[in-house]
Design a protein around this motif. Structure first.
Motif, PDB file in Angstrom:
ATOM      1  N   GLN A  43      43.655  35.806  31.459  1.00 33.33           N
ATOM      2  CA  GLN A  43      42.625  34.806  31.711  1.00 33.33           C
ATOM      3  C   GLN A  43      41.752  35.321  32.856  1.00 33.33           C
ATOM      4  OE1 GLN A  43      42.436  31.796  30.024  1.00 33.33           O
ATOM      5  NE2 GLN A  43      40.665  30.989  31.135  1.00 33.33           N
ATOM      6  N   ILE A  44      40.431  35.477  32.617  1.00 35.07           N
ATOM      7  CA  ILE A  44      39.497  35.980  33.624  1.00 35.07           C
ATOM      8  C   ILE A  44      38.539  34.855  33.999  1.00 35.07           C
ATOM      9  CG2 ILE A  44      37.680  37.654  34.115  1.00 35.07           C
ATOM     10  CD1 ILE A  44      38.960  39.518  32.071  1.00 35.07           C
ATOM     11  N   GLU A  45      38.402  34.608  35.293  1.00 33.25           N
ATOM     12  CA  GLU A  45      37.492  33.563  35.763  1.00 33.25           C
ATOM     13  C   GLU A  45      36.636  34.117  36.890  1.00 33.25           C
ATOM     14  OE1 GLU A  45      39.926  30.292  36.894  1.00 33.25           O
ATOM     15  OE2 GLU A  45      40.769  30.020  34.888  1.00 33.25           O
ATOM     16  N   GLY A  67      24.885  37.837  43.911  1.00 29.95           N
ATOM     17  CA  GLY A  67      25.399  37.558  45.254  1.00 29.95           C
ATOM     18  C   GLY A  67      26.917  37.570  45.256  1.00 29.95           C
ATOM     19  N   ASN A  68      27.504  36.851  46.197  1.00 34.95           N
ATOM     20  CA  ASN A  68      28.960  36.861  46.314  1.00 34.95           C
ATOM     21  C   ASN A  68      29.615  36.048  45.201  1.00 34.95           C
ATOM     22  OD1 ASN A  68      31.326  37.632  48.032  1.00 34.95           O
ATOM     23  ND2 ASN A  68      31.613  35.422  48.042  1.00 34.95           N
ATOM     24  N   ASN A  69      30.679  36.609  44.604  1.00 38.21           N
ATOM     25  CA  ASN A  69      31.425  35.948  43.536  1.00 38.21           C
ATOM     26  C   ASN A  69      32.923  36.070  43.794  1.00 38.21           C
ATOM     27  OD1 ASN A  69      29.636  35.242  40.865  1.00 38.21           O
ATOM     28  ND2 ASN A  69      28.709  36.874  42.088  1.00 38.21           N
ATOM     29  N   THR A  70      33.649  35.045  43.340  1.00 37.24           N
ATOM     30  CA  THR A  70      35.107  35.041  43.425  1.00 37.24           C
ATOM     31  C   THR A  70      35.680  35.214  42.030  1.00 37.24           C
ATOM     32  OG1 THR A  70      35.075  33.570  45.344  1.00 37.24           O
ATOM     33  CG2 THR A  70      37.138  33.721  44.115  1.00 37.24           C
ATOM     34  N   LEU A  71      36.654  36.118  41.895  1.00 34.61           N
ATOM     35  CA  LEU A  71      37.300  36.367  40.602  1.00 34.61           C
ATOM     36  C   LEU A  71      38.774  35.994  40.683  1.00 34.61           C
ATOM     37  CD1 LEU A  71      35.343  39.423  40.755  1.00 34.61           C
ATOM     38  CD2 LEU A  71      35.700  38.730  38.405  1.00 34.61           C
ATOM     39  N   HIS A  72      39.291  35.466  39.580  1.00 35.10           N
ATOM     40  CA  HIS A  72      40.721  35.173  39.448  1.00 35.10           C
ATOM     41  C   HIS A  72      41.206  35.765  38.132  1.00 35.10           C
ATOM     42  CE1 HIS A  72      41.347  32.397  42.850  1.00 35.10           C
ATOM     43  NE2 HIS A  72      40.068  32.086  42.659  1.00 35.10           N
ATOM     44  N   ASP A 127      34.902  49.222  42.415  1.00 35.51           N
ATOM     45  CA  ASP A 127      36.259  48.709  42.593  1.00 35.51           C
ATOM     46  C   ASP A 127      36.224  47.294  43.180  1.00 35.51           C
ATOM     47  OD1 ASP A 127      37.550  50.942  41.611  1.00 35.51           O
ATOM     48  OD2 ASP A 127      37.679  51.918  43.564  1.00 35.51           O
ATOM     49  N   ILE A 128      37.064  46.422  42.623  1.00 30.44           N
ATOM     50  CA  ILE A 128      37.196  45.053  43.126  1.00 30.44           C
ATOM     51  C   ILE A 128      38.495  44.970  43.931  1.00 30.44           C
ATOM     52  CG2 ILE A 128      37.364  42.618  42.528  1.00 30.44           C
ATOM     53  CD1 ILE A 128      36.062  43.313  39.833  1.00 30.44           C
ATOM     54  N   PRO A 129      38.443  44.765  45.249  1.00 28.31           N
ATOM     55  CA  PRO A 129      39.681  44.607  46.035  1.00 28.31           C
ATOM     56  C   PRO A 129      40.416  43.350  45.586  1.00 28.31           C
ATOM     57  CG  PRO A 129      37.770  44.933  47.459  1.00 28.31           C
ATOM     58  CD  PRO A 129      37.245  44.649  46.092  1.00 28.31           C
ATOM     59  N   LEU A 130      41.694  43.495  45.220  1.00 33.52           N
ATOM     60  CA  LEU A 130      42.454  42.366  44.685  1.00 33.52           C
ATOM     61  C   LEU A 130      43.614  42.001  45.603  1.00 33.52           C
ATOM     62  CD1 LEU A 130      42.601  43.181  40.865  1.00 33.52           C
ATOM     63  CD2 LEU A 130      41.093  41.587  42.065  1.00 33.52           C
ATOM     64  N   LEU A 131      43.859  40.700  45.706  1.00 35.42           N
ATOM     65  CA  LEU A 131      44.981  40.171  46.475  1.00 35.42           C
ATOM     66  C   LEU A 131      45.887  39.394  45.536  1.00 35.42           C
ATOM     67  CD1 LEU A 131      46.415  39.459  49.187  1.00 35.42           C
ATOM     68  CD2 LEU A 131      44.922  37.438  49.265  1.00 35.42           C
ATOM     69  N   PRO A 132      47.131  39.855  45.285  1.00 38.71           N
ATOM     70  CA  PRO A 132      48.050  39.077  44.447  1.00 38.71           C
ATOM     71  C   PRO A 132      48.441  37.777  45.150  1.00 38.71           C
ATOM     72  CG  PRO A 132      48.756  41.373  44.647  1.00 38.71           C
ATOM     73  CD  PRO A 132      47.699  41.156  45.674  1.00 38.71           C
ATOM     74  N   LEU A 133      48.302  36.661  44.453  1.00 39.51           N
ATOM     75  CA  LEU A 133      48.694  35.368  45.009  1.00 39.51           C
ATOM     76  C   LEU A 133      50.058  34.928  44.507  1.00 39.51           C
ATOM     77  CD1 LEU A 133      45.273  33.473  44.818  1.00 39.51           C
ATOM     78  CD2 LEU A 133      46.326  34.561  46.806  1.00 39.51           C
ATOM     79  N   THR A 134      50.332  35.177  43.226  1.00 34.39           N
ATOM     80  CA  THR A 134      51.665  34.942  42.661  1.00 34.39           C
ATOM     81  C   THR A 134      51.992  36.139  41.781  1.00 34.39           C
ATOM     82  OG1 THR A 134      50.830  33.768  40.706  1.00 34.39           O
ATOM     83  CG2 THR A 134      51.265  32.434  42.666  1.00 34.39           C
ATOM     84  N   THR A 156      43.463  37.571  42.944  1.00 32.06           N
ATOM     85  CA  THR A 156      42.097  37.138  43.200  1.00 32.06           C
ATOM     86  C   THR A 156      41.351  38.216  43.967  1.00 32.06           C
ATOM     87  OG1 THR A 156      40.715  35.347  44.124  1.00 32.06           O
ATOM     88  CG2 THR A 156      42.649  35.997  45.385  1.00 32.06           C
ATOM     89  N   GLY A 157      40.029  38.179  43.899  1.00 32.12           N
ATOM     90  CA  GLY A 157      39.205  39.150  44.611  1.00 32.12           C
ATOM     91  C   GLY A 157      37.808  38.631  44.816  1.00 32.12           C
ATOM     92  N   GLU A 158      37.086  39.267  45.743  1.00 29.18           N
ATOM     93  CA  GLU A 158      35.696  38.919  46.033  1.00 29.18           C
ATOM     94  C   GLU A 158      34.825  40.150  45.765  1.00 29.18           C
ATOM     95  OE1 GLU A 158      34.455  35.984  47.324  1.00 29.18           O
ATOM     96  OE2 GLU A 158      36.404  34.974  47.339  1.00 29.18           O
ATOM     97  N   ILE A 159      33.652  39.921  45.182  1.00 25.19           N
ATOM     98  CA  ILE A 159      32.731  41.030  44.913  1.00 25.19           C
ATOM     99  C   ILE A 159      31.296  40.522  45.043  1.00 25.19           C
ATOM    100  CG2 ILE A 159      32.637  40.626  42.431  1.00 25.19           C
ATOM    101  CD1 ILE A 159      32.711  44.079  44.110  1.00 25.19           C
ATOM    102  N   THR A 160      30.421  41.340  45.611  1.00 25.87           N
ATOM    103  CA  THR A 160      29.006  40.989  45.716  1.00 25.87           C
ATOM    104  C   THR A 160      28.232  41.751  44.645  1.00 25.87           C
ATOM    105  OG1 THR A 160      29.175  40.587  48.091  1.00 25.87           O
ATOM    106  CG2 THR A 160      26.972  41.000  47.213  1.00 25.87           C
ATOM    107  N   LEU A 161      27.557  41.021  43.773  1.00 22.23           N
ATOM    108  CA  LEU A 161      26.804  41.621  42.676  1.00 22.23           C
ATOM    109  C   LEU A 161      25.325  41.658  43.036  1.00 22.23           C
ATOM    110  CD1 LEU A 161      28.592  39.869  39.672  1.00 22.23           C
ATOM    111  CD2 LEU A 161      29.137  42.048  40.781  1.00 22.23           C
ATOM    112  N   PRO A 162      24.727  42.838  43.018  1.00 18.34           N
ATOM    113  CA  PRO A 162      23.337  42.984  43.490  1.00 18.34           C
ATOM    114  C   PRO A 162      22.272  42.568  42.482  1.00 18.34           C
ATOM    115  CG  PRO A 162      24.206  45.111  42.845  1.00 18.34           C
ATOM    116  CD  PRO A 162      25.335  44.146  42.696  1.00 18.34           C
ATOM    117  N   ALA A 163      22.650  42.370  41.209  1.00 16.65           N
ATOM    118  CA  ALA A 163      21.621  42.107  40.195  1.00 16.65           C
ATOM    119  C   ALA A 163      22.180  41.225  39.088  1.00 16.65           C
ATOM    120  CB  ALA A 163      21.117  43.425  39.600  1.00 16.65           C
TER     121      ALA A 163
END
Length: 553
Positions: free
Chosen positions: A462-464, A471-476, A507-514, A519-526
């Motif tokens: 599941q990708i969210e 701009g800044n986006n949060t991925l799960h 590369d998207i830096p990812l942090l395992p939560l469970t 989850t990760g944060e990425i800034t998209l320029p376009a």
């Protein structure tokens, strides 16, 4: 520097004080916004309003900070109205996982939740997701998620009473210890100090008791043993119990101080107890859950202590020193007090700026959130106070106050009047969602998001993405087995690219939560059709890569 309101005669002063009290109580009882909750739901799986192809085996809620459970207040309701959540939800810091019976069928499901945020405030809300296709959403009759307005207003009032009690305790103690003329009776200030101590103690007990229905969503008198145990076992409850213990210890040292001069050792011990007691306020509120808790707690204690010294000293000036002290005594006292007040106001202003920077976070949040607008109101009122204080300080410098105290007395009353309203605003402010989190609540704002589910030979993913905008986006990412159970992942790797613009994989830096959630944060320029590639390694040798295309506006 001082803060004051003017009424030439005692009777008119009493009427002004009564009118002021009515104004402040009215401010406290103004109907609040939707909720005074301070953690917010930042994402969920399934996402709010999402349509998924198969019933998920679990629902995952991710909040902006660590949350605690409220018994039986997280529910998942199937399209037919039955509950499909299984057992108590699992809490891991800011992530809540709810096991769900997958036999609920197709249609729209309702998720309702009520949890306790790190700063002791309840967080409640609801959202829907659909399996297969949407249907008429079900209703949860067990909890409407709203706090009783009587309880909310009672807690605001208790906080206001606690602030008033604190300044009535600190002001007399400070002035009697260091500025009080020996020829004057201490009886009036002593009564004022004991009243202040009693108000702080009563407000502390009331706030702890009313936290029980505030937590559970009950009425004003819905205080149970289980609920009280839950509150007293939290950081909030511990801070209030410690405050009561420190007040009891301080009472033994206050008695000799209020009766006559005491030694330096007693004053030092009283100062240490006062400093420790001040820390109990921020430890049970917003500062303990801020992005920089150590800084926030210390700054908030300084803010509160400066307020108590400044306004408590003003009360002593208005009620006792200006009416009773002679010209010679006032000539000695007022310049010293003016310097103290200037230091207190400077500390108050500096601490307030630091608090605002931490809690508001962005300039736009000052205008777009209730918390930000309350901060602006407080700043405006404080500016009025500073103008009056400057006038008072000018009188002292010109030696007018000692020979003609009436102008100073009027200025003091004006300062106190405006400051009382500031205290009322502060009591509302500490019950309001901080601006730094208000704008991230997915249940409170209409944020865009993208969600999809893709499969490999090993797992489904599941990708969210939120808000799926430039701009800044949060991925799960949530991994499931092919039979729809949570799939533990040993290692995650993800990239995102925009081939049409020649942007290769970032590369998207990812942090395992469970085990199955990262989850990760990425800034998209376009804007454009961005391609996400996710590789999940499920064992030492097994891994698979899936891709998905995300439209970014």
């Amino acid at each position: 520097m001082w803060v004051m309101t003017a009424v030439p005669r005692r009777r008119s002063a009493r009427w002004a004080a009564a009118g002021l009290l009515v104004t402040v109580v009215a401010l406290l009882l103004v109907p609040a916004g939707p909720a005074a909750a301070h953690a917010v739901l930042t994402s969920s799986s399934p996402a709010a309003s999402a349509v998924v192809p198969a019933a998920p085996a679990e629902v995952v809620l991710t909040f902006s900070e660590t949350v605690r459970r409220v018994p039986d207040r997280i529910r998942v309701i199937a399209p037919d109205g039955s509950r499909v959540d299984q057992g108590e939800a699992t809490f891991t810091d800011s992530v809540v996982t709810i096991d769900v019976d997958t036999s609920g069928g197709n249609g729209t499901y309702l998720v309702t939740y009520r949890v306790i945020s790190a700063d002791s405030h309840p967080v409640s809300g609801a959202f829907t997701y659909s399996v297969g296709a949407p249907s008429e959403p079900p209703v949860d009759s067990g909890d409407d998620g709203r706090a009783d307005p009587l309880v909310t207003n009672a807690i605001k009032t208790a906080k206001f009473v606690g602030y008033v009690g604190l300044l009535l305790l600190v002001g007399p103690a400070l002035v009697l210890a260091l500025l009080w003329p020996r020829r004057l009776s201490r009886q009036g200030p002593a009564r004022l100090a004991w009243t202040g101590l009693g108000l702080v103690a009563a407000a502390t007990v009331a706030a702890a008791l009313w936290q029980v229905p505030y937590t559970s969503g009950g009425g004003l008198f819905d205080i149970t043993g289980e609920g009280l145990s839950l509150v007293l076992g939290s950081t909030f409850g511990a801070a209030h119990l410690i405050r009561l213990g420190l007040l009891a210890a301080a009472a033994f040292l206050l008695r000799p101080l209020l009766a006559g001069p005491v030694g330096r050792a007693d004053l030092i011990i009283l100062g240490v107890l006062a400093g420790a007691a001040l820390l109990t306020w921020p430890l049970s509120g917003h500062p303990a859950a801020s992005p920089a808790p150590a800084v926030s707690v210390i700054v908030d204690a300084v803010h509160l202590g400066s307020m108590a010294v400044w306004l408590g000293g003003l009360v002593m000036l208005a009620a006792f020193l200006l009416p009773r002290a002679d010209e010679r005594e006032l000539g000695a006292i007022l310049p010293i007090w003016s310097r103290w007040a200037a230091l207190a106001v400077s500390a108050l202003l500096l601490a307030g700026i630091v608090q605002a920077l931490i809690e508001v976070a962005t300039p736009s949040a000052l205008f777009s959130t209730t918390y930000g607008r309350l901060v602006l109101a407080k700043v405006g009122l404080f500016a009025v106070v500073i103008v009056v204080a400057a006038y008072s300080r000018n009188l002292v410098r010109k030696r007018v106050a000692a020979s003609r105290p009436a102008p100073v007395r009027r200025a003091v009353w004006v300062e106190l009047a405006v400051a009382a309203v500031v205290l009322g605003v502060s009591a509302v402010l500490v019950q309001t969602t901080p601006a730094r989190t208000a704008s991230t609540d997915v249940s409170a704002v209409d944020a865009g998001y993208f969600t999809t589910r893709v499969e490999s030979t090993l797992y489904s993913l599941q990708i969210e993405m939120s808000p799926a905008k430039r701009g800044n986006n949060t991925l799960h990412f949530y991994a499931y087995t092919l039979d729809n159970r949570p799939q533990p992942v040993e290692e995650w790797k993800a990239t995102i690219a925009l081939p049409s613009a020649g942007i290769e994989g970032i590369d998207i830096p990812l942090l395992p939560l469970t085990d199955n959630h990262a989850t990760g944060e990425i800034t998209l320029p376009a804007s454009g059709e961005w391609e996400i590639r996710v590789t999940a390694r499920t064992t030492e040798i097994d891994q698979a890569t899936v891709t998905a295309t995300v439209p970014v506006s």
